[in-house]
Scaffold this motif. Structure first.
Motif, PDB file in Angstrom:
ATOM      1  N   PHE A   1      -6.703  -0.607   0.243  1.00  0.00           N
ATOM      2  CA  PHE A   1      -7.977  -0.541   0.947  1.00  0.00           C
ATOM      3  C   PHE A   1      -7.805  -0.776   2.448  1.00  0.00           C
ATOM      4  N   THR A   2      -6.551  -0.966   2.888  1.00  0.00           N
ATOM      5  CA  THR A   2      -6.306  -1.272   4.297  1.00  0.00           C
ATOM      6  C   THR A   2      -5.295  -0.351   4.966  1.00  0.00           C
ATOM      7  N   PHE A   3      -4.398   0.253   4.218  1.00  0.00           N
ATOM      8  CA  PHE A   3      -3.387   1.140   4.803  1.00  0.00           C
ATOM      9  C   PHE A   3      -3.953   2.553   4.920  1.00  0.00           C
ATOM     10  N   ASP A   4      -3.326   3.343   5.781  1.00  0.00           N
ATOM     11  CA  ASP A   4      -3.752   4.738   5.976  1.00  0.00           C
ATOM     12  C   ASP A   4      -3.147   5.675   4.946  1.00  0.00           C
ATOM     13  N   GLY A   5      -2.065   5.277   4.315  1.00  0.00           N
ATOM     14  CA  GLY A   5      -1.453   6.120   3.303  1.00  0.00           C
ATOM     15  C   GLY A   5      -0.318   5.431   2.588  1.00  0.00           C
ATOM     16  N   VAL A   6      -0.036   5.935   1.391  1.00  0.00           N
ATOM     17  CA  VAL A   6       1.086   5.457   0.585  1.00  0.00           C
ATOM     18  C   VAL A   6       1.913   6.670   0.179  1.00  0.00           C
ATOM     19  N   ILE A   7       3.209   6.563   0.378  1.00  0.00           N
ATOM     20  CA  ILE A   7       4.162   7.553  -0.095  1.00  0.00           C
ATOM     21  C   ILE A   7       4.848   6.913  -1.293  1.00  0.00           C
ATOM     22  N   LEU A   8       4.609   7.454  -2.466  1.00  0.00           N
ATOM     23  CA  LEU A   8       5.040   6.818  -3.716  1.00  0.00           C
ATOM     24  C   LEU A   8       6.045   7.669  -4.465  1.00  0.00           C
ATOM     25  N   ASN A   9       7.213   7.088  -4.690  1.00  0.00           N
ATOM     26  CA  ASN A   9       8.168   7.650  -5.632  1.00  0.00           C
ATOM     27  C   ASN A   9       8.208   6.668  -6.802  1.00  0.00           C
ATOM     28  N   ALA A  10       7.392   6.954  -7.806  1.00  0.00           N
ATOM     29  CA  ALA A  10       7.312   6.061  -8.960  1.00  0.00           C
ATOM     30  C   ALA A  10       8.504   6.219  -9.889  1.00  0.00           C
ATOM     31  N   ALA A  11       9.399   7.156  -9.563  1.00  0.00           N
ATOM     32  CA  ALA A  11      10.613   7.387 -10.352  1.00  0.00           C
ATOM     33  C   ALA A  11      10.243   7.600 -11.825  1.00  0.00           C
ATOM     34  N   ALA A  12      10.937   6.956 -12.737  1.00  0.00           N
ATOM     35  CA  ALA A  12      10.695   7.180 -14.169  1.00  0.00           C
ATOM     36  C   ALA A  12       9.277   6.819 -14.588  1.00  0.00           C
ATOM     37  N   TYR A  13       8.629   5.896 -13.856  1.00  0.00           N
ATOM     38  CA  TYR A  13       7.250   5.537 -14.197  1.00  0.00           C
ATOM     39  C   TYR A  13       6.280   6.701 -13.981  1.00  0.00           C
ATOM     40  N   THR A  14       6.675   7.682 -13.203  1.00  0.00           N
ATOM     41  CA  THR A  14       5.858   8.883 -13.012  1.00  0.00           C
ATOM     42  C   THR A  14       5.490   9.492 -14.357  1.00  0.00           C
ATOM     43  N   HIS A  15       6.431   9.465 -15.275  1.00  0.00           N
ATOM     44  CA  HIS A  15       6.307  10.166 -16.554  1.00  0.00           C
ATOM     45  C   HIS A  15       5.831   9.270 -17.690  1.00  0.00           C
ATOM     46  N   THR A  16       5.552   7.990 -17.372  1.00  0.00           N
ATOM     47  CA  THR A  16       5.209   7.057 -18.448  1.00  0.00           C
ATOM     48  C   THR A  16       4.041   6.127 -18.147  1.00  0.00           C
TER      49      THR A  16
END
Length: 137
Positions: free
Chosen positions: A63-78
């Motif tokens: 709620f405070t940052f302008d953006g998040v760049i997320l590499n959730a790695a294996a969690y992307t798929h689970t």
């Protein structure tokens, strides 16, 4: 502009882990390059192998940052939990992957987080992060 790069499991091993897929540079070295190149930005970094810590970090900055760049790695798929956390926050999130996940194992073709992100960048090596960074300009 304040951005967070958020990396998931096993990405602490970049530079050592499967260099044919992930390259031979550590993420910390790459981050220094980004921070030097984009001095006008505040780029923070967090990595965890623990799903709950990634969710907590999304809640913390969501709620405070302008953006998040997320590499959730294996969690992307689970992870429905990470997907729900992205949906619950206001800060836009870009999903990134170092490798082209669609050219790998079939299970990597499904992203639980994709429906809740601004966009997805995949397959450009570490440059995927810089391409995501540009999406916030």
């Amino acid at each position: 502009m304040k951005l967070l790069i958020l990396n998931g499991p096993n990405l602490n091993l970049l530079g050592k882990r499967e260099p044919g897929i992930y390259g031979d540079n550590s993420f910390e070295d790459y981050l220094k390059t980004l921070q030097e190149k984009y001095k006008e930005l505040t780029i923070e970094y967090f990595q965890s192998n623990i799903e709950g810590e990634l969710i907590d970090k999304l809640h913390e900055v969501g709620f405070t940052f302008d953006g998040v760049i997320l590499n959730a790695a294996a969690y992307t798929h689970t992870s429905v939990g990470i997907a729900d956390a992205i949906k619950a926050i206001e800060t836009p999130v870009i999903e990134v992957h170092i490798s082209n996940v669609h050219a790998r194992e079939e299970f990597r073709n499904k992203s639980f987080i994709a429906p809740n992100v601004k966009g997805i960048i995949t397959g450009f090596g570490l440059q995927s992060y810089e391409l995501a960074l540009h999406s916030f300009f």
